[in-house]
Design an enzyme around this catalytic site. Structure first.
Site, mmCIF file in Angstrom:
data_model
loop_
_atom_site.group_PDB
_atom_site.id
_atom_site.type_symbol
_atom_site.label_atom_id
_atom_site.label_comp_id
_atom_site.label_asym_id
_atom_site.label_seq_id
_atom_site.Cartn_x
_atom_site.Cartn_y
_atom_site.Cartn_z
ATOM 1 C CG ASP A 149 44.150 125.228 57.825
ATOM 2 O OD1 ASP A 149 44.023 125.898 56.779
ATOM 3 O OD2 ASP A 149 44.473 124.026 57.826
ATOM 4 C CB VAL A 150 41.858 130.536 55.734
ATOM 5 C CG1 VAL A 150 42.136 131.596 56.788
ATOM 6 C CG2 VAL A 150 42.975 130.488 54.701
ATOM 7 C CG ASN A 179 47.716 138.125 52.132
ATOM 8 O OD1 ASN A 179 48.274 138.569 51.133
ATOM 9 N ND2 ASN A 179 48.370 137.422 53.051
ATOM 10 C CE1 TYR A 213 49.218 131.324 43.849
ATOM 11 C CE2 TYR A 213 49.517 132.199 41.632
ATOM 12 C CZ TYR A 213 49.508 132.377 43.006
ATOM 13 O OH TYR A 213 49.782 133.618 43.539
ATOM 14 C CE LYS A 216 46.402 133.546 44.229
ATOM 15 N NZ LYS A 216 46.118 134.147 45.544
HETATM 16 N N1 LIG Z 1 54.712 137.204 46.143
HETATM 17 C C1 LIG Z 1 54.205 137.279 44.923
HETATM 18 O O1 LIG Z 1 54.940 137.448 43.935
HETATM 19 C C2 LIG Z 1 52.712 137.168 44.706
HETATM 20 C C3 LIG Z 1 52.224 137.467 43.443
HETATM 21 C C4 LIG Z 1 50.860 137.368 43.203
HETATM 22 C C5 LIG Z 1 50.002 137.004 44.215
HETATM 23 N N2 LIG Z 1 50.490 136.720 45.451
HETATM 24 C C6 LIG Z 1 49.530 136.331 46.475
HETATM 25 O O2 LIG Z 1 49.703 137.119 47.623
HETATM 26 C C7 LIG Z 1 49.255 136.395 48.778
HETATM 27 C C8 LIG Z 1 50.332 136.463 49.850
HETATM 28 O O3 LIG Z 1 51.484 135.797 49.372
HETATM 29 P P1 LIG Z 1 52.971 136.172 49.810
HETATM 30 O O4 LIG Z 1 53.720 136.465 48.572
HETATM 31 O O5 LIG Z 1 52.960 137.169 50.903
HETATM 32 O O6 LIG Z 1 53.472 134.733 50.304
HETATM 33 P P2 LIG Z 1 53.893 134.186 51.728
HETATM 34 O O7 LIG Z 1 54.163 132.737 51.541
HETATM 35 O O8 LIG Z 1 54.949 135.047 52.300
HETATM 36 O O9 LIG Z 1 52.583 134.395 52.588
HETATM 37 C C9 LIG Z 1 51.480 133.541 52.522
HETATM 38 C C10 LIG Z 1 50.685 133.749 53.792
HETATM 39 O O10 LIG Z 1 49.565 132.875 53.751
HETATM 40 C C11 LIG Z 1 49.438 132.264 55.006
HETATM 41 N N3 LIG Z 1 48.769 130.967 54.876
HETATM 42 C C12 LIG Z 1 49.096 129.929 54.045
HETATM 43 N N4 LIG Z 1 48.238 128.914 54.244
HETATM 44 C C13 LIG Z 1 47.367 129.313 55.215
HETATM 45 C C14 LIG Z 1 46.250 128.703 55.839
HETATM 46 N N5 LIG Z 1 45.872 127.457 55.512
HETATM 47 N N6 LIG Z 1 45.595 129.408 56.786
HETATM 48 C C15 LIG Z 1 45.970 130.662 57.130
HETATM 49 N N7 LIG Z 1 47.016 131.287 56.569
HETATM 50 C C16 LIG Z 1 47.706 130.615 55.617
HETATM 51 C C17 LIG Z 1 50.846 132.109 55.527
HETATM 52 O O11 LIG Z 1 50.825 132.003 56.938
HETATM 53 C C18 LIG Z 1 51.478 133.406 55.043
HETATM 54 O O12 LIG Z 1 51.286 134.425 55.977
HETATM 55 C C19 LIG Z 1 48.941 134.977 48.285
HETATM 56 O O13 LIG Z 1 47.555 134.836 48.092
HETATM 57 C C20 LIG Z 1 49.672 134.900 46.954
HETATM 58 O O14 LIG Z 1 49.080 133.982 46.065
HETATM 59 C C21 LIG Z 1 51.826 136.791 45.720
#
Ligand SMILES: NC(=O)c1ccc[n+]([C@@H]2O[C@H](COP(=O)([O-])OP(=O)(O)OC[C@H]3O[C@@H](n4cnc5c(N)ncnc54)[C@H](O)[C@@H]3O)[C@@H](O)[C@H]2O)c1
Length: 255
Positions: free
Chosen positions: A63-64, A90, A156, A160
């Site tokens: 858990d990061v 990520n 959020y 960021k």
């Molecule tokens: N999807 C989008 O439109 C979008 C846009 C901008 C930024 N992002 C960023 O991209 C990154 C990935 O998001 P995504 O879209 O793949 O979403 P997602 O929900 O599919 O993935 C999030 C990942 O974070 C992991 N995670 C969450 N809490 C955690 C914890 N406490 N410890 C370890 N792992 C944890 C989850 O296991 C998952 O693999 C995030 O930082 C998100 O803010 C996503």
């Protein structure tokens, strides 16, 4: 292949953007540590696809959002792959709430995962590289919301925006160790984090209108940029945010 002989730790690589980055880096030759918090099945799936490519892979639960867990993750990742060269921060979460209704608990939980986690993961990773006398790459997955306000998502945006300044500061502090630090700022990418948005045409249509390239991004759009930033092609890039959003961020027009 641009990442042969390199090892990467990708946090939250059991699904979504993190999974695509883990697979793309493996395709480019890297060994990869797949990290997850709760979705073990997804992490095992990522790992098995990487091994099928003939690369080294390990799955490590952590858990990061907890600093001690982040430190353990870096330590165990370096041991599992016999060294680390690339850290991809990520893992991230988002939670919708009007500003006046944000609770201390939700605010703290979000900041723990999205900002404190990357901070101490980067610290442990940089210490490991310094002790080992090897260069490295830190890549943070931030968001267009490191720049762009997003009403009802204040924590959020705080996280960021913080990631943007963390990246700029570390780029300078860690340059003398041969470590580059950059952000990728995705726009709207089709992943589980925004499933509600993707499945509701009433929400999706106005969003698509705001994206000049006319489509939602795919995780692979982000993954290819992460692999580039990890490669020697990006040797002279540090302290930068690369926006991957189909033109969303700076879109403006008058009717
Ligand atoms: N999807 C989008 O439109 C979008 C846009 C901008 C930024 N992002 C960023 O991209 C990154 C990935 O998001 P995504 O879209 O793949 O979403 P997602 O929900 O599919 O993935 C999030 C990942 O974070 C992991 N995670 C969450 N809490 C955690 C914890 N406490 N410890 C370890 N792992 C944890 C989850 O296991 C998952 O693999 C995030 O930082 C998100 O803010 C996503």
């Amino acid at each position: 292949m641009t990442l042969s002989g390199k090892n990467a730790l990708v946090t939250g690589s059991d699904q979504g953007i993190g999974q695509a980055i883990a697979l793309e880096m493996a395709r480019e030759g890297a060994g990869v540590v797949v990290n997850y918090r709760a979705n073990r099945e997804g992490a095992e799936e990522t790992c098995s696809q990487i091994r099928q490519m003939g690369r080294k892979a390990a799955v490590i639960q952590a858990d990061v959002g907890q600093v001690a867990e982040s430190k353990r993750l870096v330590r165990e990742s370096a041991a599992a792959l016999n060294g680390l060269d690339i850290l991809v921060n990520n893992a991230g979460i988002e939670k919708r709430a009007p500003f006046l209704e944000v609770t201390e608990e939700d605010y703290q939980a979000l900041l723990d995962v999205n900002l404190t986690g990357p901070f101490f993961l980067s610290q442990s990773f940089a210490q490991f590289l310094k002790d080992a006398g090897r260069p490295g790459r830190i890549i943070n997955i931030s968001s267009v919301h490191e720049e762009l306000p997003f009403p009802h998502f204040a924590p959020y945006c705080v996280s960021k925006g913080g990631l943007k300044m963390m990246m700029r500061d570390l780029a300078i502090e860690l340059a003398s160790c041969g470590i580059t630090v950059n952000n990728i700022a995705p726009g709207a990418i089709e992943t589980p984090i925004n499933r509600h948005l993707m499945s509701d045409p009433k929400l999706l249509a106005p969003l698509l209108k705001n994206i000049p390239l006319g489509r939602i991004g795919q995780p692979e759009d982000v993954a290819r940029v992460a692999a580039f930033l990890a490669s020697s092609g990006a040797d002279y890039i540090t302290g930068a945010t690369i926006v991957v959003d189909g033109g969303l961020l700076w879109n403006y027009s008058e009717q």
